[in-house]
Design an enzyme around this catalytic site. Structure first.
Site, PDB file in Angstrom:
ATOM      1  CG  MET A  15      -1.902  -1.199   1.175  1.00  0.00           C
ATOM      2  SD  MET A  15      -3.430  -0.936   2.082  1.00  0.00           S
ATOM      3  CE  MET A  15      -2.800  -0.648   3.728  1.00  0.00           C
ATOM      4  CG  LEU A  18       7.230   1.463  -0.885  1.00  0.00           C
ATOM      5  CD1 LEU A  18       7.989   1.164  -2.183  1.00  0.00           C
ATOM      6  CD2 LEU A  18       6.308   0.292  -0.521  1.00  0.00           C
ATOM      7  CG  HIS A  19       8.428   0.289   6.055  1.00  0.00           C
ATOM      8  ND1 HIS A  19       8.680  -1.064   6.086  1.00  0.00           N
ATOM      9  CD2 HIS A  19       7.096   0.419   6.295  1.00  0.00           C
ATOM     10  CE1 HIS A  19       7.565  -1.723   6.355  1.00  0.00           C
ATOM     11  NE2 HIS A  19       6.576  -0.848   6.468  1.00  0.00           N
ATOM     12  N   GLY A  21      10.980  -2.814   5.535  1.00  0.00           N
ATOM     13  CA  GLY A  21      10.235  -4.080   5.520  1.00  0.00           C
ATOM     14  C   GLY A  21       9.756  -4.405   4.114  1.00  0.00           C
ATOM     15  CG  HIS A  22       6.817  -1.908   2.207  1.00  0.00           C
ATOM     16  ND1 HIS A  22       6.718  -0.740   2.903  1.00  0.00           N
ATOM     17  CD2 HIS A  22       5.589  -2.488   2.287  1.00  0.00           C
ATOM     18  CE1 HIS A  22       5.489  -0.602   3.382  1.00  0.00           C
ATOM     19  NE2 HIS A  22       4.778  -1.650   3.039  1.00  0.00           N
ATOM     20  CE  LYS A 134       3.902  -4.562  11.654  1.00  0.00           C
ATOM     21  NZ  LYS A 134       2.624  -4.210  11.114  1.00  0.00           N
ATOM     22  CB  VAL A 161      12.309  -5.613   8.239  1.00  0.00           C
ATOM     23  CG1 VAL A 161      13.417  -4.589   8.413  1.00  0.00           C
ATOM     24  CG2 VAL A 161      12.658  -6.605   7.144  1.00  0.00           C
ATOM     25  CG  MET A 169      10.895  -1.203  10.162  1.00  0.00           C
ATOM     26  SD  MET A 169      11.936  -0.905   8.744  1.00  0.00           S
ATOM     27  CE  MET A 169      13.344  -0.216   9.564  1.00  0.00           C
ATOM     28  NE  ARG A 172      -2.961   1.458   9.665  1.00  0.00           N
ATOM     29  CZ  ARG A 172      -3.319   0.442   8.863  1.00  0.00           C
ATOM     30  NH1 ARG A 172      -2.611  -0.671   8.870  1.00  0.00           N
ATOM     31  NH2 ARG A 172      -4.371   0.548   8.069  1.00  0.00           N
TER      32      ARG A 172
HETATM   33  P1  AMP Z   1       1.407  -2.901   3.471  1.00  0.00           P
HETATM   34  O1  AMP Z   1       1.971  -1.852   2.576  1.00  0.00           O
HETATM   35  O2  AMP Z   1       1.363  -2.511   4.921  1.00  0.00           O
HETATM   36  O3  AMP Z   1       0.115  -3.478   2.964  1.00  0.00           O
HETATM   37  O4  AMP Z   1       2.440  -4.099   3.435  1.00  0.00           O
HETATM   38  C1  AMP Z   1       2.810  -4.694   2.218  1.00  0.00           C
HETATM   39  C2  AMP Z   1       3.574  -5.958   2.498  1.00  0.00           C
HETATM   40  O5  AMP Z   1       4.749  -5.642   3.253  1.00  0.00           O
HETATM   41  C3  AMP Z   1       2.782  -6.970   3.334  1.00  0.00           C
HETATM   42  O6  AMP Z   1       3.019  -8.271   2.843  1.00  0.00           O
HETATM   43  C4  AMP Z   1       3.359  -6.774   4.716  1.00  0.00           C
HETATM   44  O7  AMP Z   1       3.239  -7.910   5.531  1.00  0.00           O
HETATM   45  C5  AMP Z   1       4.795  -6.472   4.400  1.00  0.00           C
HETATM   46  N1  AMP Z   1       5.430  -5.780   5.516  1.00  0.00           N
HETATM   47  C6  AMP Z   1       4.993  -4.668   6.149  1.00  0.00           C
HETATM   48  N2  AMP Z   1       5.800  -4.358   7.174  1.00  0.00           N
HETATM   49  C7  AMP Z   1       6.771  -5.301   7.195  1.00  0.00           C
HETATM   50  C8  AMP Z   1       7.923  -5.544   8.027  1.00  0.00           C
HETATM   51  N3  AMP Z   1       8.224  -4.758   9.044  1.00  0.00           N
HETATM   52  N4  AMP Z   1       8.696  -6.609   7.740  1.00  0.00           N
HETATM   53  C9  AMP Z   1       8.393  -7.437   6.706  1.00  0.00           C
HETATM   54  N5  AMP Z   1       7.339  -7.262   5.881  1.00  0.00           N
HETATM   55  C10 AMP Z   1       6.544  -6.211   6.124  1.00  0.00           C
END
Ligand code: AMP
Length: 271
Positions: A15, A18-19, A21-22, A134, A161, A169, A172
């Site tokens: 979504m 990006l950090h 983790g992404h 996560k 991550v 990470m 939010r």
């Molecule tokens: P989001 O943008 O929050 O929908 O996350 C996109 C993808 O990144 C999802 O598969 C999340 O589980 C993954 N994600 C988000 N935060 C982390 C993190 N800290 N470490 C690993 N993957 C993450």
């Protein structure tokens, strides 16, 4: 067709905002497939009416630059009508795996998740898609959905991550004030303390949960739930023997944060 001759295609749905983790998912997709594609779409159907859809951070230009730097072959940034065309009325309703925890706290959240992921997989048709541990229940919902619908893409779970102090990470985390950011570290401290007990042989779910609550439930942190469950089904466990997942959700200031630890197994073992 862009896909012709691309070899194995890997999709990383996000979504945005990006950090690291992404980026860990993107790097994994770049390593393990021939063409890594990241999608950026803030999916309205997975937000409840009183949730943070409007406030959710949006940083498209920065995100695209990051994706390019990290070797993405393409970014997919659909408009709303590409995912939800006029008259769109079909939803993917996941089974019991979506009922507890986040599903109980956020009605219809996983209908929105399963629907958007099914659409992204149908559009991009990747060989593999990469999801973070996560959002543990989301990973299991997506793995179950793709298996049940015979989608044929491998759904690869990737480790969490964390910031150096342990906080998982999350886009939010941007909602946290500096004080709240300091409070939020209690969540991972609680989970790690319970994992230590597990590693010393503790198998009573009550004891594990209480240990999390003891450390995580401090001022400024409003725990919503702490669960000790079967990593495959997310059914609550009383005395796990081999494997378990401890998940939690908490409010810290304006942010609703989730985190988890897997016990006795690695996220890579889940398919
Ligand atoms: P989001 O943008 O929050 O929908 O996350 C996109 C993808 O990144 C999802 O598969 C999340 O589980 C993954 N994600 C988000 N935060 C982390 C993190 N800290 N470490 C690993 N993957 C993450």
């Amino acid at each position: 067709m862009w896909r012709a001759g691309a070899g194995r295609v890997g999709l990383v749905p996000t979504m945005g905002a990006l950090h690291a983790g992404h980026i860990s998912l993107v790097e994994r997709a770049v390593r393990e497939t021939d063409a890594a594609i990241a999608s950026i779409f803030v999916n309205p159907t997975q937000f409840g009416p009183n949730e943070d859809f409007a406030a959710y951070p949006r940083r498209e230009a920065e995100d695209l630059a990051l994706l390019e730097t990290h070797g993405c072959a393409a970014a997919f940034v659909p408009r709303l009508a590409e995912i939800y065309p006029p008259g769109d009325a079909t939803r993917v309703v996941p089974g019991p795996i979506a009922a507890p925890l986040e599903g109980a706290a956020r009605p219809d959240h996983f209908v929105g998740v399963a629907t958007v992921v099914a659409k992204l997989l149908a559009i991009v048709r990747p060989d593999a898609a990469f999801f973070g541990q996560k959002d543990f229940q989301q990973l299991r919902v997506v793995q179950t959905m793709t298996r049940d619908l015979r989608v044929g893409a491998d759904i690869i779970g990737c480790p969490i991550v964390r910031d150096p102090d342990g906080l998982a990470m999350s886009s939010r985390n941007a909602y946290l004030t500096p004080d709240q950011r300091r409070d939020a570290v209690a969540l991972s401290r609680g989970l790690f303390a319970a994992r230590e007990l597990w590693e010393r042989g503790e198998r009573d779910a009550h004891v594990l949960r209480d240990r999390v609550r003891e450390l995580a439930g401090r001022e400024g942190v409003a725990l919503e739930y702490v669960s000790v469950a079967d990593p495959l089904t997310l059914a609550e466990l009383v005395a796990p023997s081999e494997t378990a997942v401890i998940t939690l959700a908490a409010r810290v200031g304006k942010a609703r944060l989730i985190d988890n630890v897997l016990l006795g197994m690695d996220v890579a073992d889940l398919r």
